[in-house]
Design a protein around this motif. Structure first.
Motif, short mmCIF file in Angstrom:
data_model
loop_
_atom_site.label_atom_id
_atom_site.label_comp_id
_atom_site.label_asym_id
_atom_site.label_seq_id
_atom_site.Cartn_x
_atom_site.Cartn_y
_atom_site.Cartn_z
N VAL A 147 0.84 -1.19 0.00
CA VAL A 147 0.00 0.00 0.00
C VAL A 147 0.88 1.25 0.00
CG1 VAL A 147 -0.18 -0.03 2.52
CG2 VAL A 147 -1.88 1.19 1.20
N VAL A 148 0.47 2.26 -0.75
CA VAL A 148 1.08 3.59 -0.72
C VAL A 148 0.09 4.51 -0.02
CG1 VAL A 148 1.82 5.58 -2.09
CG2 VAL A 148 2.48 3.27 -2.78
N ILE A 149 0.56 5.29 0.94
CA ILE A 149 -0.34 6.12 1.73
C ILE A 149 -0.07 7.61 1.47
CG2 ILE A 149 -0.53 4.37 3.52
CD1 ILE A 149 1.38 5.97 5.25
N THR A 150 -1.08 8.42 1.68
CA THR A 150 -0.92 9.87 1.57
C THR A 150 -0.32 10.41 2.87
OG1 THR A 150 -3.15 10.28 2.42
CG2 THR A 150 -2.91 10.05 0.03
N SER A 151 0.22 11.63 2.78
CA SER A 151 0.75 12.27 3.98
C SER A 151 -0.37 12.55 4.98
CB SER A 151 1.47 13.57 3.62
OG SER A 151 2.69 13.30 2.97
N GLY A 152 -1.58 12.80 4.46
CA GLY A 152 -2.72 13.02 5.34
C GLY A 152 -3.05 11.78 6.15
N PHE A 153 -3.01 10.62 5.51
CA PHE A 153 -3.28 9.36 6.22
C PHE A 153 -2.19 9.10 7.26
CE2 PHE A 153 -2.91 4.80 6.81
CZ PHE A 153 -4.24 4.39 6.96
N LEU A 154 -0.94 9.36 6.89
CA LEU A 154 0.16 9.17 7.83
C LEU A 154 -0.02 10.08 9.05
CD1 LEU A 154 3.04 7.84 8.23
CD2 LEU A 154 3.95 9.99 7.31
#
Length: 372
Positions: A147-154
């Motif tokens: 999975v690649v995550i957004t900075s917002g999710f992080l």
């Protein structure tokens, strides 16, 4: 010119003294106009942020959306035929959905974008940390658990800790390894406000992947160098006819035609509801400002009625109509200026209130450069 400036200065001084003697008028006018200006400013900023945001991509003028005559979306076999046709330099497909994130006892629904393995490569978007999907994840049959995550999710769910790279997170009860984090400045092609995750397309996340009748992928493509939207449109029309002829019981819609369009209009395709909401919002904003203006106009007219004696004396001692009109305009300007003095700080205050969910800005706004 000097006499005009001198008369304006005297009118300003007189109006200031006069308005100080009418605090009720000043307060009501300031509150009415302040609310109108403040609400409209916040609304304009919000609409601008949503509808004027630009998706992150390399050479955006070469990226287009593609639709067949059978509908706005593609099945994976149709997408594969488009790729093999060579009409475009490259093409990607994606589908926005939600998945269950977390372990039993603490489950959250998160925005999940299912993408073809070349999604970030076609857009020209690199990772802030780690990597995006590679050739390993390109094959739909491989069922990669990455999975690649957004900075917002992080930021929202993993404590903004880059140590999450290489660690598993649970989606729909299955472990997925975090392989990359997107830049903070990243804007999704599917619309403003993406604080979710990206998983590669496979039968694991899309069981109907091999079913040509199940159209669920939105497709973007990159034009070949020196190719135009018109050239690509002709190619897609020809492909559409070829698919209709090759696939039994398949017929294109008599209403819809194959379409190739600029990618920056994608989020508004077939979204008449969004335009309706935007129009309603603008009507409400104009109504608020109009009501405020009418209220203040009524107060100024009432004040002008009370000043009939004063104005009559001014005319009797030689003041012309333009001179009297100038005085009244100065009064109105000062009232409007007072309203703006209330409205602008109010707009700033309302805009500084943290917004919930995907509308919330990241706390850390340090600039991040995309990796190529």
């Amino acid at each position: 010119m000097i006499s005009l400036l001198d008369s304006l200065i005297r009118d300003f001084r007189y109006s200031l003294r006069s308005l100080r003697r009418s605090p009720g008028l000043l307060i009501i006018s300031a509150v009415s106009l302040g609310l109108g200006i403040g609400v409209n400013t916040v609304l304009y900023m919000g609409i601008s942020k949503i509808y004027e945001s630009h998706a992150t991509m390399y050479e955006p003028k070469r990226v287009v959306g593609v639709e067949l005559a059978t509908g706005n979306q593609f099945s994976y076999p149709d997408y594969d035929d488009l790729v093999q046709s060579g009409i475009f330099e490259s093409a990607l497909g994606f589908r926005v959905t939600t998945t269950n994130f977390g372990a039993p006892g603490h489950i959250e629904r998160v925005r999940t974008t299912i993408v073809t393995g070349n999604y970030f490569a076609v857009l020209g978007v690199g990772a802030r940390a780690g990597r995006t999907f590679s050739a390993t994840e390109m094959q739909p049959g491989s069922e990669p658990h990455v999975v690649v995550i957004t900075s917002g999710f992080l930021h929202d769910r993993l404590g903004d800790n880059l140590n999450a790279l290489g660690k598993p997170i649970f989606l729909d009860g299955q472990p997925y390894t975090v392989i990359g984090v997107l830049p903070r400045s990243y804007q999704a092609v599917s619309g403003w406000g993406d604080r979710g995750i990206y998983v590669p397309l496979s039968a694991l996340v899309l069981p109907t992947i091999e079913d040509r009748a199940k159209a669920s992928l939105t497709v973007l493509a990159r034009l070949r160098p020196n190719s135009s939207i018109r050239d690509a449109q002709a190619g897609v029309v020809a492909l559409n006819k070829k698919l209709d002829a090759a696939i039994l019981h398949r017929a294109s819609s008599e209403v819809q035609s194959p379409a190739v369009f600029p990618a920056n209009t994608l989020q508004f395709r077939g979204s008449s509801g969004q335009f309706l909401l935007m129009k309603i919002a603008w009507v409400m904003a104009i109504s608020v400002l109009l009501i405020a203006s009418v209220n203040v106009t009524g107060l100024l007219l009432a004040r002008a009625t009370d000043r009939q004696g004063e104005l009559a004396i001014r005319c009797a001692v030689g003041a012309g109509r333009l001179r009297v009109a100038q005085l009244l305009l100065v009064d109105s300007f000062l009232v409007a200026l007072t309203g703006a003095a209330v409205g602008i700080p109010l707009a700033w205050l309302l805009n500084s209130i943290p917004m919930p969910g995907p509308m919330a800005p990241l706390q850390d706004r340090k600039s991040t450069r995309l990796n190529s």
